[in-house]
Design a protein around this motif. Structure first.
Motif, PDB file in Angstrom:
ATOM      1  N   ASP A   1      -2.762   9.951   2.175  1.00 24.79           N
ATOM      2  CA  ASP A   1      -3.453   9.257   1.091  1.00 24.79           C
ATOM      3  C   ASP A   1      -3.061   9.939  -0.223  1.00 24.79           C
ATOM      4  O   ASP A   1      -3.464  11.071  -0.497  1.00 24.79           O
ATOM      5  CB  ASP A   1      -4.962   9.344   1.321  1.00 24.79           C
ATOM      6  CG  ASP A   1      -5.776   8.603   0.280  1.00 24.79           C
ATOM      7  OD1 ASP A   1      -5.271   8.379  -0.837  1.00 24.79           O
ATOM      8  OD2 ASP A   1      -6.925   8.248   0.577  1.00 24.79           O
TER       9      ASP A   1
ATOM     10  N   TYR B   1       3.293   7.946   2.181  1.00 17.14           N
ATOM     11  CA  TYR B   1       2.263   8.112   1.145  1.00 17.14           C
ATOM     12  C   TYR B   1       1.794   6.740   0.655  1.00 17.14           C
ATOM     13  O   TYR B   1       2.601   5.893   0.296  1.00 17.14           O
ATOM     14  CB  TYR B   1       2.812   8.948  -0.010  1.00 17.14           C
ATOM     15  CG  TYR B   1       3.022  10.389   0.374  1.00 17.14           C
ATOM     16  CD1 TYR B   1       2.093  11.363   0.041  1.00 17.14           C
ATOM     17  CD2 TYR B   1       4.144  10.782   1.111  1.00 17.14           C
ATOM     18  CE1 TYR B   1       2.269  12.691   0.417  1.00 17.14           C
ATOM     19  CE2 TYR B   1       4.328  12.103   1.494  1.00 17.14           C
ATOM     20  CZ  TYR B   1       3.390  13.055   1.150  1.00 17.14           C
ATOM     21  OH  TYR B   1       3.562  14.364   1.534  1.00 17.14           O
ATOM     22  N   TYR B   2       0.479   6.561   0.647  1.00 18.16           N
ATOM     23  CA  TYR B   2      -0.086   5.258   0.298  1.00 18.16           C
ATOM     24  C   TYR B   2      -1.267   5.424  -0.655  1.00 18.16           C
ATOM     25  O   TYR B   2      -1.844   6.517  -0.782  1.00 18.16           O
ATOM     26  CB  TYR B   2      -0.540   4.522   1.565  1.00 18.16           C
ATOM     27  CG  TYR B   2      -1.725   5.170   2.257  1.00 18.16           C
ATOM     28  CD1 TYR B   2      -3.038   4.774   1.990  1.00 18.16           C
ATOM     29  CD2 TYR B   2      -1.535   6.208   3.168  1.00 18.16           C
ATOM     30  CE1 TYR B   2      -4.106   5.385   2.600  1.00 18.16           C
ATOM     31  CE2 TYR B   2      -2.608   6.828   3.783  1.00 18.16           C
ATOM     32  CZ  TYR B   2      -3.895   6.411   3.503  1.00 18.16           C
ATOM     33  OH  TYR B   2      -4.964   7.033   4.104  1.00 18.16           O
ATOM     34  N   ARG B   3      -1.598   4.325  -1.313  1.00 11.64           N
ATOM     35  CA  ARG B   3      -2.810   4.254  -2.138  1.00 11.64           C
ATOM     36  C   ARG B   3      -3.573   2.992  -1.750  1.00 11.64           C
ATOM     37  O   ARG B   3      -2.978   1.932  -1.557  1.00 11.64           O
ATOM     38  CB  ARG B   3      -2.487   4.171  -3.627  1.00 11.64           C
ATOM     39  CG  ARG B   3      -1.941   5.425  -4.266  1.00 11.64           C
ATOM     40  CD  ARG B   3      -1.928   5.268  -5.788  1.00 11.64           C
ATOM     41  NE  ARG B   3      -1.087   6.230  -6.453  1.00 11.64           N
ATOM     42  CZ  ARG B   3      -1.464   7.469  -6.788  1.00 11.64           C
ATOM     43  NH1 ARG B   3      -2.675   7.873  -6.467  1.00 11.64           N
ATOM     44  NH2 ARG B   3      -0.631   8.275  -7.413  1.00 11.64           N
TER      45      ARG B   3
ATOM     46  N   GLY C   1       0.801  -1.216   0.000  1.00 17.62           N
ATOM     47  CA  GLY C   1       0.000   0.000   0.000  1.00 17.62           C
ATOM     48  C   GLY C   1       0.831   1.261   0.000  1.00 17.62           C
ATOM     49  O   GLY C   1       0.395   2.299  -0.510  1.00 17.62           O
ATOM     50  N   VAL C   2       2.036   1.199   0.557  1.00 14.80           N
ATOM     51  CA  VAL C   2       2.898   2.384   0.613  1.00 14.80           C
ATOM     52  C   VAL C   2       3.533   2.605  -0.752  1.00 14.80           C
ATOM     53  O   VAL C   2       4.111   1.696  -1.338  1.00 14.80           O
ATOM     54  CB  VAL C   2       3.991   2.232   1.691  1.00 14.80           C
ATOM     55  CG1 VAL C   2       4.940   3.434   1.662  1.00 14.80           C
ATOM     56  CG2 VAL C   2       3.359   2.096   3.073  1.00 14.80           C
ATOM     57  N   ARG C   3       3.425   3.850  -1.247  1.00 17.76           N
ATOM     58  CA  ARG C   3       3.993   4.172  -2.569  1.00 17.76           C
ATOM     59  C   ARG C   3       5.282   4.975  -2.467  1.00 17.76           C
ATOM     60  O   ARG C   3       6.027   5.070  -3.446  1.00 17.76           O
ATOM     61  CB  ARG C   3       2.972   4.955  -3.406  1.00 17.76           C
ATOM     62  CG  ARG C   3       1.630   4.261  -3.530  1.00 17.76           C
ATOM     63  CD  ARG C   3       1.770   2.835  -4.049  1.00 17.76           C
ATOM     64  NE  ARG C   3       2.133   2.800  -5.443  1.00 17.76           N
ATOM     65  CZ  ARG C   3       1.264   2.586  -6.435  1.00 17.76           C
ATOM     66  NH1 ARG C   3      -0.019   2.407  -6.169  1.00 17.76           N
ATOM     67  NH2 ARG C   3       1.681   2.565  -7.688  1.00 17.76           N
TER      68      ARG C   3
ATOM     69  N   LEU D   1       0.735   9.469   7.927  1.00 17.71           N
ATOM     70  CA  LEU D   1       0.134   8.876   6.743  1.00 17.71           C
ATOM     71  C   LEU D   1      -0.457   9.948   5.840  1.00 17.71           C
ATOM     72  O   LEU D   1      -1.049  10.922   6.305  1.00 17.71           O
ATOM     73  CB  LEU D   1      -0.975   7.894   7.146  1.00 17.71           C
ATOM     74  CG  LEU D   1      -0.572   6.704   8.020  1.00 17.71           C
ATOM     75  CD1 LEU D   1      -1.783   5.787   8.231  1.00 17.71           C
ATOM     76  CD2 LEU D   1       0.571   5.922   7.388  1.00 17.71           C
TER      77      LEU D   1
ATOM     78  N   LEU E   1      -3.977  -0.409   3.156  1.00 17.48           N
ATOM     79  CA  LEU E   1      -2.650  -0.291   3.744  1.00 17.48           C
ATOM     80  C   LEU E   1      -2.455  -1.429   4.737  1.00 17.48           C
ATOM     81  O   LEU E   1      -3.333  -1.712   5.556  1.00 17.48           O
ATOM     82  CB  LEU E   1      -2.532   1.059   4.449  1.00 17.48           C
ATOM     83  CG  LEU E   1      -1.183   1.523   4.979  1.00 17.48           C
ATOM     84  CD1 LEU E   1      -0.157   1.602   3.863  1.00 17.48           C
ATOM     85  CD2 LEU E   1      -1.338   2.891   5.649  1.00 17.48           C
TER      86      LEU E   1
END
Length: 267
Positions: free
Chosen positions: A92, A43-45, A17-19, A90, A48
């Motif tokens: 998004d 930063y995640y999409r 999930g982490v970009r 975090l 997570l």
């Protein structure tokens, strides 16, 4: 310590999930003190893997998932590494990119968020990217976003300058509260009014304002700030008085400062 942080960022980037991970705050801007925290934007999409984050943080650290710390500061964790505070925050990435597009179109919002007494101003999202340092970016998404966000959007500048009208509106409300001896209401109105002016001063100079902390000290040095802006704000907020007479005098001085500041912004 920097190598420890870089290694941590690489391991965070491996979590599902982490970009990518960015160094933010005063350390990213070179304005830190020896005791300053290390702020890592994670930063995640999409979904997570919080369990993996928890395992990386350690058994004595609680990881707050998305929404755990409020609607804008999504969540994260507070760690101690070699006696130094390290904060995971975090973000998004889908939402950050959406806010960035809105800013480019001259739209922003101010949301309620614990820890932000003047509200969370949405341009903080792209501002964090523009002023941060990329530590881990396997897909290149953060680097690409940072490149575009490095240019302050003129529509956003115009919108924040236009939004400074609210400072005068708040001062008018403060005058009514002062006549009633309502010290709390006067204080809240003037604090927000000056906060709005600070945002406008930053925008006038095409600078990202990330939060309230230290913002006045920086804003008073900007070219559009009227003479003595910072000292006048500090004096007004520090000794506003308690009686209708003293509060009314404070509000009158505040309205003069607001008018001067807006005139300077318009010139």
């Amino acid at each position: 310590m920097h190598e420890v942080i870089k290694d941590m960022a690489q391991r965070l980037a491996e979590v599902t999930g982490v970009r990518g991970v960015m160094l933010g705050g005063s350390r990213a801007r070179g304005e830190h003190r020896p005791e300053s925290d290390w702020d890592l934007g994670v930063y995640y999409r999409g979904p997570l893997d919080l369990a993996a984050l928890g395992a990386l943080a350690g058994p004595d650290v609680e990881v707050a998932g998305p929404g755990g710390w409020g609607p804008w500061v999504n969540g994260g964790a507070w760690l101690r590494v070699d006696g130094v505070a390290v904060d995971w925050i975090l973000r998004d990435l889908d939402r950050v990119e959406r806010v960035w597009q809105e800013c480019r179109e001259g739209r922003y919002e101010v949301g309620v968020q614990p820890g932000h007494p003047l509200g969370f101003w949405s341009p903080c999202y792209p501002g964090e990217v523009a002023l941060g340092q990329v530590l881990a970016d396997p897909t290149g998404e953060l680097t690409a976003l940072r490149t575009t966000a490095s240019s302050y959007p003129e529509p956003l500048r115009e919108a924040l300058l236009a939004g400074a009208w609210e400072a005068e509106f708040l001062a008018a409300g403060a005058a009514k509260g002062a006549a009633r001896g309502d010290a709390l209401y006067v204080s809240l109105c003037l604090s927000k009014a000056f906060g709005i002016l600070v945002q406008a001063l930053y925008a006038a100079d095409r600078r990202w304002c990330l939060n309230e902390k230290g913002a006045l000290a920086s804003a008073e040095r900007l070219p559009s700030a009227p003479a003595g802006f910072g000292d006048r704000v500090r004096t007004l907020l520090g000794a506003q008085g308690t009686t209708p007479e003293s509060l009314t005098a404070t509000v009158a001085e505040a309205r003069t400062l607001i008018e001067e500041t807006r005139a300077g912004l318009a010139s």
